[in-house]
Scaffold this motif. Structure first.
Motif, PDB file in Angstrom:
ATOM      1  N   LEU A   1      -5.851   5.500  -3.637  1.00 35.32           N
ATOM      2  CA  LEU A   1      -6.680   4.998  -2.540  1.00 35.32           C
ATOM      3  C   LEU A   1      -6.214   5.606  -1.220  1.00 35.32           C
ATOM      4  O   LEU A   1      -5.124   5.311  -0.731  1.00 35.32           O
TER       5      LEU A   1
ATOM      6  N   TYR B   1       0.813  -1.214   0.000  1.00 33.22           N
ATOM      7  CA  TYR B   1       0.000   0.000   0.000  1.00 33.22           C
ATOM      8  C   TYR B   1       0.848   1.266   0.000  1.00 33.22           C
ATOM      9  O   TYR B   1       1.795   1.400   0.775  1.00 33.22           O
TER      10      TYR B   1
ATOM     11  N   GLU C   1     -12.082   1.446   5.053  1.00 31.41           N
ATOM     12  CA  GLU C   1     -13.471   1.095   4.740  1.00 31.41           C
ATOM     13  C   GLU C   1     -13.531  -0.186   3.913  1.00 31.41           C
ATOM     14  O   GLU C   1     -14.389  -1.052   4.130  1.00 31.41           O
ATOM     15  N   LYS C   2     -12.607  -0.327   2.982  1.00 30.84           N
ATOM     16  CA  LYS C   2     -12.596  -1.511   2.110  1.00 30.84           C
ATOM     17  C   LYS C   2     -12.266  -2.775   2.904  1.00 30.84           C
ATOM     18  O   LYS C   2     -12.893  -3.822   2.712  1.00 30.84           O
TER      19      LYS C   2
ATOM     20  N   ASN D   1     -15.390  -3.612   5.047  1.00 31.35           N
ATOM     21  CA  ASN D   1     -16.486  -4.195   4.276  1.00 31.35           C
ATOM     22  C   ASN D   1     -16.165  -5.611   3.811  1.00 31.35           C
ATOM     23  O   ASN D   1     -17.011  -6.509   3.871  1.00 31.35           O
ATOM     24  N   THR D   2     -14.939  -5.806   3.349  1.00 32.83           N
ATOM     25  CA  THR D   2     -14.541  -7.133   2.877  1.00 32.83           C
ATOM     26  C   THR D   2     -14.626  -8.157   3.999  1.00 32.83           C
ATOM     27  O   THR D   2     -15.141  -9.267   3.816  1.00 32.83           O
TER      28      THR D   2
ATOM     29  N   ALA E   1     -10.353   5.291   2.767  1.00 32.95           N
ATOM     30  CA  ALA E   1     -11.009   4.382   1.820  1.00 32.95           C
ATOM     31  C   ALA E   1     -10.483   2.960   1.981  1.00 32.95           C
ATOM     32  O   ALA E   1     -11.239   1.988   1.858  1.00 32.95           O
ATOM     33  N   LEU E   2      -9.190   2.825   2.259  1.00 31.89           N
ATOM     34  CA  LEU E   2      -8.626   1.493   2.469  1.00 31.89           C
ATOM     35  C   LEU E   2      -9.210   0.861   3.726  1.00 31.89           C
ATOM     36  O   LEU E   2      -9.571  -0.321   3.726  1.00 31.89           O
TER      37      LEU E   2
END
Length: 203
Positions: free
Chosen positions: A177, A171, A184-185, A188-189, A181-182
């Protein structure tokens, strides 16, 4: 005058440890010598030994201070007594943000903690276990609230923390990104994987 000397000593010590951490990060613990650190800090090797007795002690102090900071941060989040799902989300973002702000120590704790021996090794491992407990508790409460299996919470916690930890391998916070946002990703994943549904539960 005495207070000034103490403050100057602490300031110099922090600067030495900051540079030493970056040097260890760049070359790796095994390949870094005391001479490398002395050169980077513009000091003699004898001068460095005034602040630490060995390279292993230096590594321990760097990692120990890192774990103290990480524990203090996650304890502060846990103290809010937010719902478990909110805690999980905030823990993830905390981990991502910490990497972005402190990538040198973040890499060392992952790659070089096994270079420690004896009591130093055990102290770091104990603090890592204490850190993981916060994640386990939040995940356990979340699963119980949702009626989900909680038989392997330790595995779930290791998987989630691992997702956050190893972003240092790929990263770039300066890329498209952003850290928010990371985080959050990842959240969610992971939550989608737990619930096996098309959207995260917020009950």
């Amino acid at each position: 005058m005495k207070k000034y000397k103490i403050k100057e000593h602490e300031r110099r010590k922090k600067e030495i440890y900051r540079i030493a951490t970056q040097t260890l990060w760049q070359k790796g613990y095994d390949k870094t010598t005391i001479r490398d650190i002395a050169k980077a800090t513009d000091m003699t090797t004898a001068g460095l030994y005034y602040y630490f007795k060995s390279k292993e002690e230096l590594l321990f102090q760097i990692l120990d201070s890192h774990m103290d900071d990480m524990l203090a941060g996650i304890e502060k989040i846990a103290a809010t007594q937010a719902p478990p799902l909110d805690l999980i989300k905030r823990y993830i973002q905390y981990q991502v943000d910490n990497y972005c702000k402190d990538k040198f120590r973040s890499k060392l704790i992952l790659n070089d903690d096994d270079c420690l021996t004896g009591e130093w090794y055990e102290q770091i491992k104990q603090k890592q276990r204490s850190f993981l407990v916060f994640w386990r508790h939040a995940l356990d409460e979340f699963c119980r609230d949702q009626g989900l299996p909680a038989d392997h919470i330790a595995v779930d916690a290791h998987c989630l923390v691992g997702m956050c930890n190893w972003i240092y391998r790929w990263y770039d916070p300066k890329g498209d990104l952003k850290p928010e946002a990371l985080g959050e990703k990842i959240f969610n994943t992971f939550v989608f994987g737990l619930t096996r549904k098309g959207q995260a539960p917020f009950s």
